[in-house]
Design a protein around this motif. Sequence first.
Motif, PDB file in Angstrom:
ATOM      1  N   ILE A  74      43.843  50.044  55.141  1.00  0.00           N
ATOM      2  CA  ILE A  74      45.004  49.652  54.329  1.00  0.00           C
ATOM      3  C   ILE A  74      46.105  49.212  55.297  1.00  0.00           C
ATOM      4  CG2 ILE A  74      46.798  50.517  52.762  1.00  0.00           C
ATOM      5  CD1 ILE A  74      44.693  52.601  51.796  1.00  0.00           C
ATOM      6  N   VAL A  75      46.524  47.956  55.213  1.00  0.00           N
ATOM      7  CA  VAL A  75      47.565  47.422  56.097  1.00  0.00           C
ATOM      8  C   VAL A  75      48.824  47.178  55.266  1.00  0.00           C
ATOM      9  CG1 VAL A  75      48.192  45.587  57.711  1.00  0.00           C
ATOM     10  CG2 VAL A  75      45.809  46.329  57.549  1.00  0.00           C
ATOM     11  N   ASP A  76      49.922  47.829  55.651  1.00  0.00           N
ATOM     12  CA  ASP A  76      51.156  47.755  54.854  1.00  0.00           C
ATOM     13  C   ASP A  76      51.700  46.335  54.739  1.00  0.00           C
ATOM     14  OD1 ASP A  76      51.243  50.544  54.308  1.00  0.00           O
ATOM     15  OD2 ASP A  76      51.988  50.898  56.325  1.00  0.00           O
ATOM     16  N   ALA A  77      51.707  45.594  55.851  1.00  0.00           N
ATOM     17  CA  ALA A  77      52.271  44.232  55.836  1.00  0.00           C
ATOM     18  C   ALA A  77      51.419  43.257  55.022  1.00  0.00           C
ATOM     19  CB  ALA A  77      52.427  43.711  57.268  1.00  0.00           C
ATOM     20  N   LEU A  78      50.193  43.662  54.686  1.00  0.00           N
ATOM     21  CA  LEU A  78      49.301  42.815  53.870  1.00  0.00           C
ATOM     22  C   LEU A  78      49.202  43.356  52.439  1.00  0.00           C
ATOM     23  CD1 LEU A  78      46.377  42.148  56.405  1.00  0.00           C
ATOM     24  CD2 LEU A  78      48.409  40.751  55.968  1.00  0.00           C
ATOM     25  N   ASP A  79      50.235  44.113  52.034  1.00  0.00           N
ATOM     26  CA  ASP A  79      50.264  44.689  50.675  1.00  0.00           C
ATOM     27  C   ASP A  79      49.033  45.543  50.376  1.00  0.00           C
ATOM     28  OD1 ASP A  79      52.714  43.379  50.055  1.00  0.00           O
ATOM     29  OD2 ASP A  79      51.614  41.538  49.628  1.00  0.00           O
ATOM     30  N   GLY A  80      48.557  46.258  51.404  1.00  0.00           N
ATOM     31  CA  GLY A  80      47.432  47.179  51.197  1.00  0.00           C
ATOM     32  C   GLY A  80      46.063  46.575  51.445  1.00  0.00           C
ATOM     33  N   ARG A  81      46.007  45.260  51.696  1.00  0.00           N
ATOM     34  CA  ARG A  81      44.706  44.656  52.009  1.00  0.00           C
ATOM     35  C   ARG A  81      44.273  45.089  53.419  1.00  0.00           C
ATOM     36  NH1 ARG A  81      47.609  40.196  50.663  1.00  0.00           N
ATOM     37  NH2 ARG A  81      47.250  39.261  52.681  1.00  0.00           N
ATOM     38  N   PRO A  82      42.990  45.019  53.753  1.00  0.00           N
ATOM     39  CA  PRO A  82      41.849  44.621  52.929  1.00  0.00           C
ATOM     40  C   PRO A  82      41.422  45.653  51.883  1.00  0.00           C
ATOM     41  CG  PRO A  82      41.137  45.125  55.165  1.00  0.00           C
ATOM     42  CD  PRO A  82      42.633  45.189  55.175  1.00  0.00           C
ATOM     43  N   GLY A  83      41.851  46.916  52.027  1.00  0.00           N
ATOM     44  CA  GLY A  83      41.603  47.910  50.986  1.00  0.00           C
ATOM     45  C   GLY A  83      40.137  48.057  50.626  1.00  0.00           C
ATOM     46  N   VAL A  84      39.855  48.056  49.306  1.00  0.00           N
ATOM     47  CA  VAL A  84      38.466  48.275  48.861  1.00  0.00           C
ATOM     48  C   VAL A  84      37.550  47.122  49.260  1.00  0.00           C
ATOM     49  CG1 VAL A  84      38.981  49.822  46.935  1.00  0.00           C
ATOM     50  CG2 VAL A  84      38.958  47.355  46.545  1.00  0.00           C
TER      51      VAL A  84
END
Length: 204
Positions: A74-84
């Motif tokens: 979970i990358v904060d600057a990518l709005d949580g992407r790549p996530g699942v």
Amino acid sequence: MKTVIIATKNKGKAKEFESLFHPKGYEVLTLLDFVGATDVEETGETFEENAILKAEAIAKEFGRFVLADDSGLIVDALDGRPGVYSARYAGEKKNDAANTAKVLDELEEVPETERTARFYCALALASPNQETITVSGSVEGLIAGKPEGENGFGYDPVFYLKEKGKTMAELNSEEKNAISHRANALKVLERKLDQFLAREEGNR
């Protein structure tokens, strides 16, 4: 011997769970031990949903209790992407290098202080005899500017641990297993496991 199925075909992952179940008298099996086991589609929108989907489907299929996990970055600057979508971020075919390159590309203009990220792991324990339980664990880090280290897989070479001064891929297995998101989730699971196993054995 009593058995638990770990819903994975990854032997390394299964090994991490053995230390939890062996002392309790359980033999750990994986999907590699079952010919034709269902390949469960991970259609959930959260890590928990995916872990539950896998655990419950395999528990129903084989009538035994099952532990499944779903984890990712979970990358904060990518709005949580790549996530699942961590495993297939760069395309349907799993490719660690391509996934990592895509994350680095998307963070190219982002300063170091804003490259905060975490590895997250959800575990689900399911049985035909009782209600599914879930636990989770995470580890905080930063996304490095370039890959470093040979010991990890996935995003480990770009996941920088400030307190260690190394990426996850620069740690040895022992160091990694002490602090990883999966290790942290397992610590939480351990606190709930005896109760689950007692109910399981009471239902036999």
